[in-house]
Design an enzyme around this catalytic site. Structure first.
Site, PDB file in Angstrom:
ATOM      1  N   ASN A   9       7.667 -60.012 -13.823  1.00 33.61           N
ATOM      2  CA  ASN A   9       8.393 -60.953 -12.978  1.00 33.61           C
ATOM      3  C   ASN A   9       9.868 -60.569 -13.066  1.00 33.61           C
ATOM      4  O   ASN A   9      10.518 -60.806 -14.078  1.00 33.61           O
ATOM      5  CB  ASN A   9       8.163 -62.387 -13.495  1.00 33.61           C
ATOM      6  N   LYS A  11      12.361 -61.718 -11.458  1.00 31.06           N
ATOM      7  CA  LYS A  11      13.308 -62.832 -11.248  1.00 31.06           C
ATOM      8  C   LYS A  11      14.401 -62.385 -10.269  1.00 31.06           C
ATOM      9  O   LYS A  11      14.123 -61.587  -9.379  1.00 31.06           O
ATOM     10  CB  LYS A  11      13.848 -63.331 -12.592  1.00 31.06           C
ATOM     11  N   HIS A  94       6.562 -71.270 -11.845  1.00 29.48           N
ATOM     12  CA  HIS A  94       7.354 -70.744 -12.958  1.00 29.48           C
ATOM     13  C   HIS A  94       8.282 -71.843 -13.486  1.00 29.48           C
ATOM     14  O   HIS A  94       8.802 -72.646 -12.711  1.00 29.48           O
ATOM     15  CB  HIS A  94       8.155 -69.523 -12.519  1.00 29.48           C
ATOM     16  N   GLU A  96      11.230 -71.779 -14.346  1.00 26.78           N
ATOM     17  CA  GLU A  96      12.568 -71.790 -13.731  1.00 26.78           C
ATOM     18  C   GLU A  96      12.528 -72.498 -12.378  1.00 26.78           C
ATOM     19  O   GLU A  96      13.488 -73.164 -11.987  1.00 26.78           O
ATOM     20  CB  GLU A  96      13.088 -70.344 -13.613  1.00 26.78           C
ATOM     21  N   GLU A 166       3.283 -69.961 -20.318  1.00 25.64           N
ATOM     22  CA  GLU A 166       4.628 -69.528 -20.700  1.00 25.64           C
ATOM     23  C   GLU A 166       5.356 -70.692 -21.368  1.00 25.64           C
ATOM     24  O   GLU A 166       5.924 -71.546 -20.674  1.00 25.64           O
ATOM     25  CB  GLU A 166       5.415 -69.091 -19.457  1.00 25.64           C
ATOM     26  N   GLY A 172      12.952 -65.768 -22.273  1.00 29.08           N
ATOM     27  CA  GLY A 172      14.301 -65.223 -22.291  1.00 29.08           C
ATOM     28  C   GLY A 172      15.071 -65.542 -23.557  1.00 29.08           C
ATOM     29  O   GLY A 172      16.276 -65.328 -23.630  1.00 29.08           O
ATOM     30  N   SER A 212       9.203 -63.609 -23.827  1.00 34.26           N
ATOM     31  CA  SER A 212       9.763 -62.617 -24.751  1.00 34.26           C
ATOM     32  C   SER A 212       8.747 -61.586 -25.241  1.00 34.26           C
ATOM     33  O   SER A 212       8.810 -61.150 -26.394  1.00 34.26           O
ATOM     34  CB  SER A 212      10.453 -63.307 -25.935  1.00 34.26           C
TER      35      SER A 212
HETATM   36  P1  13P Z   1      11.008 -63.025 -20.691  1.00 34.33           P
HETATM   37  O1  13P Z   1       9.948 -61.983 -20.897  1.00 34.33           O
HETATM   38  O2  13P Z   1      12.330 -62.470 -20.288  1.00 34.33           O
HETATM   39  O3  13P Z   1      11.069 -63.992 -21.832  1.00 34.33           O
HETATM   40  O4  13P Z   1      10.520 -63.894 -19.410  1.00 34.33           O
HETATM   41  C1  13P Z   1       9.232 -64.358 -19.361  1.00 34.33           C
HETATM   42  C2  13P Z   1       8.989 -64.924 -18.025  1.00 34.33           C
HETATM   43  O5  13P Z   1       9.594 -65.926 -17.657  1.00 34.33           O
HETATM   44  C3  13P Z   1       8.061 -64.225 -17.130  1.00 34.33           C
HETATM   45  O6  13P Z   1       7.774 -65.001 -16.012  1.00 34.33           O
END
Ligand code: 13P
Length: 249
Positions: A9, A11, A94, A96, A166, A172, A212
């Site tokens: 992903n 983003k 997601h 976010e 997640e 992140g 992560s």
């Molecule tokens: P990270 O791998 O940067 O923690 O992000 C995970 C994520 O949100 C994948 O959708």
């Protein structure tokens, strides 16, 4: 038999030139593992991504989609638009999107329905926040996210659903769920799906872990029996790191 998947992903990262060069680099990596590889660039780079990946097994997914078929929804993208350029997988829910764009379980249920009625595959994200984990409510939250957004579906429709657990506190942050925490939650998710539907549906659904995941920890997380792959953020932005994760399977 359920599918193993490693999805990147991206983003809101990578402009057109960066997208093309990362994808060209990914095309040259060898997938020696068992996982299907998916990348999700931003909307404007989906079609260029499809073009670059024409002769590759890597699948292109969208990061989001609107719930309505068309109309006065300035700035939004429909399922038909995605399908029109050859995108048939979409990430929905997601954390976010939930946090910054106020996407609720109810809205996500509508988006899921729209995706499925357009014969698209959904990578459905969900997971608890740190406070939920600390108060011991993580299973309750996860179960309610599944129930509210997905449990109106028929068992047959689950063939188009991929789950992505997640935990928000691991996204992140550099802090991953431990392989045991991931396994425990994935087993719980499978149990909840089995309770609502049946053993076959539960057994066949792919459950990805996200938060992560890095080349250094992928193998251990993926070694758990109920972890069927990963949804990768930061580490998906470097071809070599991403493919080390892909090949951890
Ligand atoms: P990270 O791998 O940067 O923690 O992000 C995970 C994520 O949100 C994948 O959708």
């Amino acid at each position: 038999m359920r599918k193993y998947i490693v999805a990147g992903n991206w983003k809101m990262n990578n402009d057109l030139t960066e997208t093309q060069s990362l994808l060209k680099a990914l095309k040259h990596e060898t997938n020696s593992g068992n996982a299907q590889v998916i990348v999700a660039p931003t909307y404007v780079n989906l079609y260029p991504a499809i073009e670059v990946l024409k002769d590759s097994d890597i699948i292109v997914a969208a990061q989001n989609m609107h719930q309505n078929a068309s109309g006065a929804f300035t700035g939004e993208i429909s399922a038909a638009m995605l399908k029109g350029i050859g995108v048939t997988t979409v990430i929905l829910g997601h954390s976010e999107r939930r946090a910054y764009f106020y996407e609720s379980d109810e809205l996500l249920a509508q988006k899921v329905d729209t995706a499925l009625s357009n014969d698209m595959r959904v990578i459905f994200c969900f997971g608890e926040e740190l406070a939920d984990r600390q108060s011991g409510n993580h299973e309750k939250i996860v179960e309610s996210q599944l129930r509210n957004a997905l449990f109106h579906l028929s068992a047959n429709q689950w063939s188009k659903i991929v789950l992505a657990y997640e935990p928000v506190w691991a996204i992140g942050t550099g802090e991953t769920a431990s392989p045991e925490q991931a396994q425990d939650m994935h087993a719980f998710i499978r149990k909840v799906v089995g309770g609502k539907y049946d053993a076959t549906t539960a057994d066949n659904v792919t459950i990805l872990y996200g938060g992560s995941v890095k080349p250094a920890n992928a193998k251990e997380i993926f070694s758990k029996p109920d972890v069927d792959g990963g949804l990768i953020g930061g580490a998906a932005l470097k071809a070599q790191d991403f493919f080390e994760i892909v090949n951890a399977f």
